[in-house]
Scaffold this motif. Structure first.
Motif, PDB file in Angstrom:
ATOM      1  N   ILE A  23       0.834  -1.203   0.000  1.00 24.38           N
ATOM      2  CA  ILE A  23       0.000   0.000   0.000  1.00 24.38           C
ATOM      3  C   ILE A  23       0.868   1.252   0.000  1.00 24.38           C
ATOM      4  CG2 ILE A  23      -1.652   1.328   1.370  1.00 24.38           C
ATOM      5  CD1 ILE A  23      -2.832  -1.315   2.321  1.00 24.38           C
ATOM      6  N   CYS A  24       1.913   1.260   0.824  1.00 23.11           N
ATOM      7  CA  CYS A  24       2.795   2.434   0.905  1.00 23.11           C
ATOM      8  C   CYS A  24       3.543   2.665  -0.409  1.00 23.11           C
ATOM      9  CB  CYS A  24       3.789   2.252   2.055  1.00 23.11           C
ATOM     10  SG  CYS A  24       3.044   2.299   3.698  1.00 23.11           S
ATOM     11  N   ILE A  25       4.052   1.597  -1.014  1.00 24.17           N
ATOM     12  CA  ILE A  25       4.777   1.743  -2.284  1.00 24.17           C
ATOM     13  C   ILE A  25       3.845   2.253  -3.376  1.00 24.17           C
ATOM     14  CG2 ILE A  25       5.981   0.465  -4.095  1.00 24.17           C
ATOM     15  CD1 ILE A  25       7.120  -1.341  -1.920  1.00 24.17           C
ATOM     16  N   ALA A  26       2.623   1.724  -3.415  1.00 24.88           N
ATOM     17  CA  ALA A  26       1.659   2.177  -4.420  1.00 24.88           C
ATOM     18  C   ALA A  26       1.361   3.664  -4.252  1.00 24.88           C
ATOM     19  CB  ALA A  26       0.375   1.358  -4.315  1.00 24.88           C
ATOM     20  N   ARG A  27       1.203   4.115  -3.018  1.00 28.72           N
ATOM     21  CA  ARG A  27       0.933   5.534  -2.799  1.00 28.72           C
ATOM     22  C   ARG A  27       2.152   6.393  -3.123  1.00 28.72           C
ATOM     23  NH1 ARG A  27      -2.672   7.852  -3.860  1.00 28.72           N
ATOM     24  NH2 ARG A  27      -2.012   9.612  -2.586  1.00 28.72           N
ATOM     25  N   LEU A  28       3.355   5.899  -2.832  1.00 28.52           N
ATOM     26  CA  LEU A  28       4.559   6.657  -3.180  1.00 28.52           C
ATOM     27  C   LEU A  28       4.680   6.818  -4.688  1.00 28.52           C
ATOM     28  CD1 LEU A  28       7.194   5.188  -0.685  1.00 28.52           C
ATOM     29  CD2 LEU A  28       6.202   7.488  -0.665  1.00 28.52           C
ATOM     30  N   ILE A  29       4.418   5.757  -5.429  1.00 28.30           N
ATOM     31  CA  ILE A  29       4.455   5.838  -6.889  1.00 28.30           C
ATOM     32  C   ILE A  29       3.385   6.789  -7.396  1.00 28.30           C
ATOM     33  CG2 ILE A  29       4.126   4.524  -9.019  1.00 28.30           C
ATOM     34  CD1 ILE A  29       5.349   2.126  -7.629  1.00 28.30           C
ATOM     35  N   SER A  30       2.203   6.723  -6.798  1.00 31.08           N
ATOM     36  CA  SER A  30       1.102   7.588  -7.212  1.00 31.08           C
ATOM     37  C   SER A  30       1.436   9.059  -6.994  1.00 31.08           C
ATOM     38  CB  SER A  30      -0.170   7.220  -6.447  1.00 31.08           C
ATOM     39  OG  SER A  30      -1.201   8.145  -6.705  1.00 31.08           O
ATOM     40  N   THR A  31       1.941   9.385  -5.817  1.00 25.53           N
ATOM     41  CA  THR A  31       2.254  10.785  -5.523  1.00 25.53           C
ATOM     42  C   THR A  31       3.435  11.293  -6.345  1.00 25.53           C
ATOM     43  OG1 THR A  31       3.629  10.046  -3.656  1.00 25.53           O
ATOM     44  CG2 THR A  31       1.346  10.666  -3.183  1.00 25.53           C
ATOM     45  N   SER A  32       4.344  10.418  -6.722  1.00 24.58           N
ATOM     46  CA  SER A  32       5.497  10.851  -7.519  1.00 24.58           C
ATOM     47  C   SER A  32       5.127  11.099  -8.973  1.00 24.58           C
ATOM     48  CB  SER A  32       6.608   9.799  -7.448  1.00 24.58           C
ATOM     49  OG  SER A  32       6.189   8.585  -8.054  1.00 24.58           O
ATOM     50  N   GLN A  33       4.062  10.437  -9.466  1.00 22.74           N
ATOM     51  CA  GLN A  33       3.672  10.574 -10.859  1.00 22.74           C
ATOM     52  C   GLN A  33       2.505  11.521 -11.073  1.00 22.74           C
ATOM     53  OE1 GLN A  33       2.930   6.721 -12.516  1.00 22.74           O
ATOM     54  NE2 GLN A  33       5.056   6.051 -12.353  1.00 22.74           N
ATOM     55  N   SER A  34       1.875  11.962  -9.994  1.00 22.48           N
ATOM     56  CA  SER A  34       0.722  12.844 -10.130  1.00 22.48           C
ATOM     57  C   SER A  34       1.126  14.279  -9.860  1.00 22.48           C
ATOM     58  CB  SER A  34      -0.385  12.422  -9.157  1.00 22.48           C
ATOM     59  OG  SER A  34       0.065  12.587  -7.826  1.00 22.48           O
ATOM     60  N   HIS A  35       0.227  15.184 -10.218  1.00 28.00           N
ATOM     61  CA  HIS A  35       0.464  16.602  -9.984  1.00 28.00           C
ATOM     62  C   HIS A  35      -0.592  17.156  -9.034  1.00 28.00           C
ATOM     63  CE1 HIS A  35       2.364  15.705 -13.886  1.00 28.00           C
ATOM     64  NE2 HIS A  35       3.242  16.646 -13.550  1.00 28.00           N
ATOM     65  N   GLU A  36      -1.040  16.314  -8.128  1.00 21.53           N
ATOM     66  CA  GLU A  36      -2.093  16.750  -7.225  1.00 21.53           C
ATOM     67  C   GLU A  36      -1.590  17.834  -6.292  1.00 21.53           C
ATOM     68  OE1 GLU A  36      -1.662  13.412  -3.711  1.00 21.53           O
ATOM     69  OE2 GLU A  36      -3.000  13.003  -5.409  1.00 21.53           O
ATOM     70  N   SER A  37      -2.473  18.796  -6.058  1.00 16.56           N
ATOM     71  CA  SER A  37      -2.131  19.896  -5.161  1.00 16.56           C
ATOM     72  C   SER A  37      -2.205  19.424  -3.718  1.00 16.56           C
ATOM     73  CB  SER A  37      -3.092  21.065  -5.368  1.00 16.56           C
ATOM     74  OG  SER A  37      -2.827  22.108  -4.469  1.00 16.56           O
ATOM     75  N   ARG A  38      -1.267  19.853  -2.908  1.00 16.79           N
ATOM     76  CA  ARG A  38      -1.248  19.493  -1.501  1.00 16.79           C
ATOM     77  C   ARG A  38      -1.264  20.763  -0.670  1.00 16.79           C
ATOM     78  NH1 ARG A  38       2.974  16.327  -3.643  1.00 16.79           N
ATOM     79  NH2 ARG A  38       2.373  14.153  -3.981  1.00 16.79           N
ATOM     80  N   PRO A  39      -1.916  20.725   0.461  1.00 20.33           N
ATOM     81  CA  PRO A  39      -1.929  21.912   1.322  1.00 20.33           C
ATOM     82  C   PRO A  39      -0.534  22.211   1.858  1.00 20.33           C
ATOM     83  CG  PRO A  39      -2.833  20.022   2.485  1.00 20.33           C
ATOM     84  CD  PRO A  39      -2.650  19.597   1.060  1.00 20.33           C
ATOM     85  N   ARG A  40      -0.302  23.467   2.126  1.00 21.30           N
ATOM     86  CA  ARG A  40       1.008  23.850   2.650  1.00 21.30           C
ATOM     87  C   ARG A  40       1.168  23.443   4.110  1.00 21.30           C
ATOM     88  NH1 ARG A  40       1.829  30.002   0.202  1.00 21.30           N
ATOM     89  NH2 ARG A  40       1.796  29.410  -2.011  1.00 21.30           N
ATOM     90  N   GLN A  41       0.049  23.294   4.802  1.00 25.23           N
ATOM     91  CA  GLN A  41       0.130  22.908   6.196  1.00 25.23           C
ATOM     92  C   GLN A  41       0.730  21.515   6.338  1.00 25.23           C
ATOM     93  OE1 GLN A  41      -2.669  23.866   4.699  1.00 25.23           O
ATOM     94  NE2 GLN A  41      -3.593  25.578   5.790  1.00 25.23           N
ATOM     95  N   GLY A  42       1.303  21.278   7.482  1.00 29.63           N
ATOM     96  CA  GLY A  42       1.802  19.946   7.787  1.00 29.63           C
ATOM     97  C   GLY A  42       3.303  19.808   7.726  1.00 29.63           C
ATOM     98  N   GLY A  43       3.990  20.762   7.105  1.00 29.93           N
ATOM     99  CA  GLY A  43       5.439  20.658   6.984  1.00 29.93           C
ATOM    100  C   GLY A  43       6.139  20.681   8.336  1.00 29.93           C
ATOM    101  N   ALA A  44       5.699  21.569   9.220  1.00 32.26           N
ATOM    102  CA  ALA A  44       6.319  21.661  10.545  1.00 32.26           C
ATOM    103  C   ALA A  44       6.069  20.400  11.358  1.00 32.26           C
ATOM    104  CB  ALA A  44       5.791  22.887  11.283  1.00 32.26           C
ATOM    105  N   LEU A  45       4.855  19.856  11.251  1.00 29.40           N
ATOM    106  CA  LEU A  45       4.532  18.637  11.993  1.00 29.40           C
ATOM    107  C   LEU A  45       5.371  17.466  11.503  1.00 29.40           C
ATOM    108  CD1 LEU A  45       2.754  17.115  14.029  1.00 29.40           C
ATOM    109  CD2 LEU A  45       1.112  16.735  12.177  1.00 29.40           C
ATOM    110  N   PHE A  46       5.511  17.321  10.198  1.00 34.07           N
ATOM    111  CA  PHE A  46       6.290  16.209   9.674  1.00 34.07           C
ATOM    112  C   PHE A  46       7.772  16.374   9.987  1.00 34.07           C
ATOM    113  CE2 PHE A  46       8.473  13.919   6.169  1.00 34.07           C
ATOM    114  CZ  PHE A  46       8.014  12.643   6.476  1.00 34.07           C
ATOM    115  N   ALA A  47       8.269  17.607   9.940  1.00 31.69           N
ATOM    116  CA  ALA A  47       9.671  17.852  10.304  1.00 31.69           C
ATOM    117  C   ALA A  47       9.911  17.495  11.771  1.00 31.69           C
ATOM    118  CB  ALA A  47      10.029  19.308  10.043  1.00 31.69           C
ATOM    119  N   ALA A  48       8.963  17.837  12.644  1.00 30.43           N
ATOM    120  CA  ALA A  48       9.089  17.485  14.058  1.00 30.43           C
ATOM    121  C   ALA A  48       9.035  15.973  14.247  1.00 30.43           C
ATOM    122  CB  ALA A  48       7.983  18.160  14.861  1.00 30.43           C
TER     123      ALA A  48
END
Length: 481
Positions: free
Chosen positions: A96-121
């Protein structure tokens, strides 16, 4: 001899080719599944993990009847069937994780800017608590199981444009089935589900429910999370709602987890407070998401009446309960936790900066320390300190601060649910290790993942996407409410 070596090399070579081919076919299969069910595929991780956790309790042939005296050997053994089941579930999660990684790498879907600080932490917490300590700690070790939780959190972060509703619904269904199975295990698998002769605080009740969880202090908070999810986002069926409340309360009460009870006292009023303050701002949402105050008050009233009834029975049937608790060795030593905390501090002093490493509290360490019942430090701060030293404690403090800040920022959109769920985890900091990243097969991982995915975008859902668009098409017009 040379011919035998050549045959062995050829066998390994062709075996590797076959395995690579099978792996590529599996990845292709998961990618195709993701294209058709991209909304729900990632959300299936939590129910699958809960199912594997439940199966582990039965297939390990554990016997917790006298767990109070045999806690070190009550967990059972990993049979061949159980090992392969966990491997298959791990492979499913990886697919499931690999499929989603491939999907996000090949798509141009817009993502919210929020969440960067949380993921960095989170990355800082993970690196300090699962990477650096395993390199520079007292006992360096490489454990591939530490990779899987980080991979899941990475995929959830990259998929944050999908919204959090599927994760909530899937987790709610998974917890409902998990609690139903735990209650059903009382007559079906009593040796694996019920601890006998337990001297708890409930009058005339001398059992403690482990259910199909790893321990009572794990299954109790899971039942509380189910109750909070039902209050926040009820089932469309009244029968399912009733069943969820019944099994949730049964598991929460019979687990006799004092930490879960205290968390319920804090979390449920927090959710009620958030609903009163922010319900007006969410009236535009579907009816099943906006819970009326009248309907919301019913489970609150039931919980208060149940708590009052238990308190009254305690005073009727137990003479001088406070004096009894004051003289109870389990209470004064916090069920043996003080000895564990002392061991954690003594071990940390041997390597103050990086700690022992994640292999602390394993079978060998428990045997050498003479504490077969200590599977972790029973305190998240001491867990990070003993396992990862001062750097690990710093990573924990930074991540906790950012997580609380994001949960508070999401409180309006989630009508108090994000902050209530944060309290469930944070209160367990003082008696358990709810952020343990050693495996994905635990209720702690499910609860942590739910909160992380909920606050990642501060509780805001993306606007509706036209049916013709999917993961692999540009989503230039994605807007946030």
């Amino acid at each position: 001899m040379v011919d035998n070596q050549l045959s062995t090399m050829l066998l390994y070579f062709f075996g590797a080719i076959v395995m690579c081919g099978i792996g590529m076919l599996a990845v292709g299969f998961f990618v195709d599944i993701n294209r058709h069910f991209n909304k729900w595929l990632l959300a299936l991780i939590s129910p699958v993990v809960l199912a594997a956790t439940a199966a582990s309790s039965v297939l390990s042939d554990r016997n917790i009847t006298n767990a109070e005296f045999e806690i070190g050997t009550a967990s059972g053994e990993e049979s061949a069937i159980l090992v392969w089941l966990l491997r298959l579930v791990t492979a499913l999660v990886l697919g499931i994780c690999i499929a989603r990684l491939i999907s996000t790498s090949q798509s141009h879907e817009s993502r919210p800017r929020q969440g960067g600080a949380l993921f960095a932490a989170f990355l800082f917490f993970y690196v300090t608590n699962a990477v650096l300590n395993n390199i520079f700690g007292i006992k360096p070790v490489f454990d591939q199981r530490l990779i899987y939780p980080a991979l899941v959190f990475l995929v959830v972060y990259l998929s944050r444009g999908k919204g959090f509703t599927p994760m909530i619904d899937a987790t709610k269904w998974g917890l409902l089935l998990f609690c139903i199975a735990s209650v059903a295990a009382i007559p079906l698998f009593p040796q694996a589900a019920v601890q006998q002769n337990y001297a708890g605080v409930l009058p005339s009740i001398h059992i403690r429910l482990w259910g199909l969880g790893s321990n009572p202090n794990s299954i109790g908070p899971l039942a509380l999370v189910l109750l909070l999810l039902q209050i926040y986002r009820p089932f469309s069926s009244r029968l399912l709602q009733l069943a969820g409340y019944v099994v949730g309360l049964i598991v929460l009460v019979l687990s006799q987890s004092k930490t879960a009870w205290f968390a319920a006292i804090i979390a449920i009023p927090t959710l009620w407070w958030g609903h009163l303050l922010y319900a007006a701002e969410t009236r535009g949402r579907p009816r099943h998401s906006a819970y009326t105050l009248r309907s919301f008050s019913r489970p609150i009233l039931a919980c208060l009446l149940g708590l009052a009834a238990v308190t009254a029975l305690a005073y009727i049937f137990i003479l001088d309960p406070f004096a009894k608790l004051a003289n109870d060795e389990q209470v004064t030593s916090l069920t043996g936790r003080t000895d564990i905390w002392a061991l954690a501090i003594d071990t940390w002093k041997q390597n103050p900066l990086f700690g022992y490493g994640t292999s602390m509290w394993d079978v060998e360490f428990r045997r050498l320390s003479g504490m077969n019942y200590a599977y972790h430090a029973h305190n998240q701060f001491l867990q990070s300190l003993s396992v990862a030293g001062l750097l690990g404690l710093l990573g924990l403090l930074v991540y906790t601060f950012v997580l609380f800040r994001q949960a508070f920022a999401s409180n309006t959109a989630t009508r108090g649910f994000s902050l209530a769920l944060f309290w469930v985890i944070f209160i367990r900091y003082f008696t358990e290790a709810p952020l343990n990243m050693s495996s994905i097969f635990s209720g702690e991982f499910v609860t942590h993942l739910l909160l992380f995915s909920l606050v990642l975008t501060r509780g805001r859902e993306p606007a509706a996407i036209p049916h013709a668009q999917h993961d692999y098409e540009p989503l230039q017009n994605l807007q946030w409410r």
